[in-house]
Design a protein around this motif. Structure first.
Motif, mmCIF file in Angstrom:
data_model
loop_
_atom_site.group_PDB
_atom_site.id
_atom_site.type_symbol
_atom_site.label_atom_id
_atom_site.label_comp_id
_atom_site.label_asym_id
_atom_site.label_seq_id
_atom_site.Cartn_x
_atom_site.Cartn_y
_atom_site.Cartn_z
ATOM 1 N N ASP A 156 155.750 90.183 34.455
ATOM 2 C CA ASP A 156 154.245 90.437 34.477
ATOM 3 C C ASP A 156 153.971 91.878 35.261
ATOM 4 O OD1 ASP A 156 151.287 89.680 35.394
ATOM 5 O OD2 ASP A 156 151.871 88.626 35.954
ATOM 6 N N TYR A 157 153.273 92.574 34.763
ATOM 7 C CA TYR A 157 153.206 93.691 35.467
ATOM 8 C C TYR A 157 151.915 94.214 35.004
ATOM 9 C CZ TYR A 157 154.567 96.394 30.872
ATOM 10 O OH TYR A 157 154.546 96.591 29.428
ATOM 11 N N LYS A 158 150.463 92.970 35.036
ATOM 12 C CA LYS A 158 149.417 93.561 34.917
ATOM 13 C C LYS A 158 148.668 94.471 33.859
ATOM 14 C CE LYS A 158 149.166 94.676 39.340
ATOM 15 N NZ LYS A 158 148.630 95.524 40.427
ATOM 16 N N ALA A 159 149.845 94.095 32.848
ATOM 17 C CA ALA A 159 149.561 94.400 31.679
ATOM 18 C C ALA A 159 149.439 93.675 30.218
ATOM 19 C CB ALA A 159 150.653 96.128 31.085
ATOM 20 N N GLY A 160 148.522 93.188 30.182
ATOM 21 C CA GLY A 160 147.930 92.187 29.430
ATOM 22 C C GLY A 160 148.048 90.768 29.450
ATOM 23 N N ASN A 161 148.024 90.406 28.083
ATOM 24 C CA ASN A 161 147.656 88.492 28.564
ATOM 25 C C ASN A 161 148.822 87.629 28.711
ATOM 26 O OD1 ASN A 161 147.077 86.166 28.346
ATOM 27 N ND2 ASN A 161 145.226 86.661 26.453
ATOM 28 N N LEU A 162 149.620 87.567 29.156
ATOM 29 C CA LEU A 162 150.582 86.645 28.702
ATOM 30 C C LEU A 162 150.746 85.494 28.112
ATOM 31 C CD1 LEU A 162 152.576 88.119 31.657
ATOM 32 C CD2 LEU A 162 152.665 89.219 29.148
ATOM 33 N N THR A 163 149.702 84.974 28.011
ATOM 34 C CA THR A 163 149.346 83.320 27.293
ATOM 35 C C THR A 163 150.092 83.058 25.848
ATOM 36 O OG1 THR A 163 147.536 83.291 28.766
ATOM 37 C CG2 THR A 163 147.520 81.767 27.426
ATOM 38 N N SER A 164 150.211 84.120 24.948
ATOM 39 C CA SER A 164 150.666 83.348 23.387
ATOM 40 C C SER A 164 151.827 83.466 23.380
ATOM 41 C CB SER A 164 149.754 84.822 22.904
ATOM 42 O OG SER A 164 149.643 86.282 23.156
ATOM 43 N N VAL A 165 152.569 85.224 24.967
ATOM 44 C CA VAL A 165 153.898 85.152 25.190
ATOM 45 C C VAL A 165 154.927 83.634 24.609
ATOM 46 C CG1 VAL A 165 155.885 86.112 25.335
ATOM 47 C CG2 VAL A 165 153.555 87.346 25.182
ATOM 48 N N GLN A 166 153.722 82.675 26.072
ATOM 49 C CA GLN A 166 154.196 81.876 26.271
ATOM 50 C C GLN A 166 154.724 80.211 25.313
ATOM 51 O OE1 GLN A 166 152.097 82.218 30.457
ATOM 52 N NE2 GLN A 166 152.949 80.688 30.989
ATOM 53 N N LEU A 167 153.354 80.351 24.317
ATOM 54 C CA LEU A 167 152.862 80.014 24.182
ATOM 55 C C LEU A 167 154.102 79.582 22.590
ATOM 56 C CD1 LEU A 167 148.688 79.869 23.927
ATOM 57 C CD2 LEU A 167 149.908 78.016 24.553
ATOM 58 N N GLY A 168 154.058 81.323 22.545
ATOM 59 C CA GLY A 168 155.064 81.400 21.559
ATOM 60 C C GLY A 168 156.424 80.189 20.738
ATOM 61 N N PHE A 169 156.684 81.118 22.693
ATOM 62 C CA PHE A 169 158.474 80.969 23.133
ATOM 63 C C PHE A 169 158.088 78.434 23.514
ATOM 64 C CE2 PHE A 169 159.737 84.084 25.029
ATOM 65 C CZ PHE A 169 160.695 84.504 23.546
ATOM 66 N N GLY A 170 156.721 78.495 23.778
ATOM 67 C CA GLY A 170 156.551 76.686 23.536
ATOM 68 C C GLY A 170 156.709 75.972 22.768
ATOM 69 N N ALA A 171 155.754 76.671 21.380
ATOM 70 C CA ALA A 171 156.083 75.838 20.337
ATOM 71 C C ALA A 171 157.281 76.007 19.635
ATOM 72 C CB ALA A 171 155.734 76.774 19.374
ATOM 73 N N LEU A 172 158.097 76.847 20.454
ATOM 74 C CA LEU A 172 159.814 76.588 20.249
ATOM 75 C C LEU A 172 160.701 75.319 20.659
ATOM 76 C CD1 LEU A 172 160.665 79.940 19.302
ATOM 77 C CD2 LEU A 172 160.395 78.298 17.499
ATOM 78 N N GLY A 173 159.567 74.274 21.551
ATOM 79 C CA GLY A 173 160.922 73.919 23.039
ATOM 80 C C GLY A 173 160.934 74.491 23.445
#
Lengths: 259, 207
Positions: free
Chosen positions: B6-23
């Protein structure tokens, strides 16, 4: 090759997807999360979710719904309705949306477009506009006037002039929703879409009037749209996303083939 | 554990949700020590290269990222992260970037007005060579792009996949050793994108 995007639009009222003609006679179509998941599985390229009563009820957007959509689908989606401040935008983006759609509140406060664009990037800021056909005169050289608040209010602003200004302010995309074509399912307003597409350097999303796959082919080819919104034609089950895509592909329009 | 920078370059929610969907478990951090000892790094980002490099310097993350990459851990760049992996960007009047792979970043020069910049939407990636992160994916699969600049690696051998836009054929997926970098957004690219994230999470960083 960059493909043309097909974007289902979910108008949500009280957590139910509704569909009306020219913002009236709304009928309920179901749960937004279930519909979003279904269109995702069927290969839609993006999704738009409007909380259509947030603005009128002067309440913040249903953020829990945005979170649920973000967990259900792994493609970009835009959220609109009642977004008035940078803090509103940030909440929606952190909930997992890719883009924010502003419409009436950007007309009232155009600076919102630039502020959002500088804070989050132009790719996040979508300007939605609802132009209605009017007589061509000095005030409306394009022959289209911008309306707001679900077509209820006139603004005195010319559609092409507003599109140019919004793009200059930092809007990364423009959704052109024809008031005259909305809900008719008789085809997009091709002239309007093309006028806007030729006036701005950012992608243009055509909206209002999609009733069958050939309408999308027309607006991609003649309207120069980069993407097209579909609602009633798929919500009723009359057409599916794969069917629309296969008809477009057969007529030579590049569409996403793998999902 | 997958560490997301996280270096204040945009929204990381969807990256987390992508890995989250894979458990899969992720940790979002800007702590240099945590990044330096990470076992698997994702380096995402949207926005401008100049501001991003300023943020990385202010947060003290340049050396930890270079050290992590040099340790041979699986390292995935996404979008702006991918551009910063290269040595130099044309953006913001010329910006020196991390230089984990030799090359630079160029701006699209559209030939016709209908080639809009940024490129926004789904475009196909033609695979130039196999790579562990592409397991189960077919050449020509489409992914979601949003960008005005594109990677131009110095060595053809670092190109894994290519995409055509605005008269350019550019490296949309690059890699060398433990580093792999996608110009597109796997986290926003549906089932194909999730497959790539899953492959990355299983990869030992060797190829």
């Amino acid at each position: 090759m960059l493909t043309r995007r097909i974007i289902p639009c979910l108008d949500v009222r009280n957590r139910r997807v509704t569909k009306g003609v020219r913002f009236q006679n709304n009928v309920e179509l179901g749960d937004p999360i279930a519909l979003a998941s279904r269109y995702y599985e069927e290969g839609c390229d993006e999704l738009v979710v409007y909380d259509i009563t947030a603005s009128a009820e002067r309440r913040p957007i249903d953020i829990e719904m945005v979170r649920e959509v973000a967990r259900a689908i792994h493609i970009p989606f835009a959220v609109g309705g009642g977004i008035a401040t940078l803090a509103d935008m940030e909440r929606v983006l952190l909930a997992g949306a890719e883009k924010i759609s502003v419409n009436s509140l950007a007309v009232a406060n155009p600076a919102l477009i630039g502020e959002g664009s500088r804070a989050f990037g132009a790719q996040c800021i979508v300007l939605g506009m609802d132009p209605v056909r009017v007589a061509v005169d000095a005030r409306f050289p394009s022959g289209y006037e911008i309306t707001t608040h679900g077509f209820r209010e006139r603004t005195g602003m010319d559609a092409v002039a507003w599109a140019r200004r919004a793009a200059d302010l930092g809007a990364g995309e423009i959704v052109v929703n024809s008031v005259d074509a909305d809900g008719t399912r008789r085809g997009f307003d091709l002239r309007l879409t093309r006028l806007i597409a030729e006036a701005v350097g950012v992608p243009v999303v055509a909206s209002g009037g999609a009733g069958k796959p050939s309408h999308l082919a027309d607006v991609f080819r003649e309207g120069l749209a980069d993407a097209a919104i579909v609602a009633g034609m798929i919500h009723t089950g009359e057409f599916t996303i794969p069917r629309i895509k296969s008809e477009l592909a057969a007529s030579g329009i590049p569409v996403r083939a793998t999902w | 554990m997958i560490v997301i920078v996280d270096y204040k370059a945009g929204n990381l929610t969807s990256v987390q949700l992508g890995f989250g969907a894979l458990g899969l478990e992720t940790r979002v951090t800007r702590d240099p020590a945590e990044i330096a000892r990470a076992g698997r790094l994702v380096f995402p980002g949207v926005g401008a290269a100049g501001a991003a490099m300023r943020n990385l310097r202010e947060l003290g993350l340049v050396a930890p990222l270079q050290a992590a990459a040099a340790r041979g851990i699986p390292f995935l760049g996404i979008c702006l992260g991918t551009q910063i992996v290269l040595g130099r960007s044309e953006e913001d009047g010329g910006t020196e970037t991390l230089g984990l792979l030799p090359g630079q970043v160029r701006r699209f020069q559209p030939l016709v007005p209908t080639d809009k910049v940024p490129q926004i939407g789904w475009n196909s990636v033609a695979f130039r060579r196999p790579h562990p992160v592409l397991a189960g994916l077919a050449s020509g699969s489409e992914f979601y792009f949003v960008h005005s600049y594109y990677p131009a690696p110095a060595n053809e051998t670092d190109v894994i996949g290519v995409t055509e836009y605005a008269g350019a054929t550019f490296a949309s997926l690059m890699g060398r050793g433990n580093i792999v970098a996608a110009q597109f957004h796997p986290e926003k690219s549906g089932r194909m994108g999730l497959q790539l994230l899953k492959n990355f999470s299983n990869w030992d960083g060797k190829c």
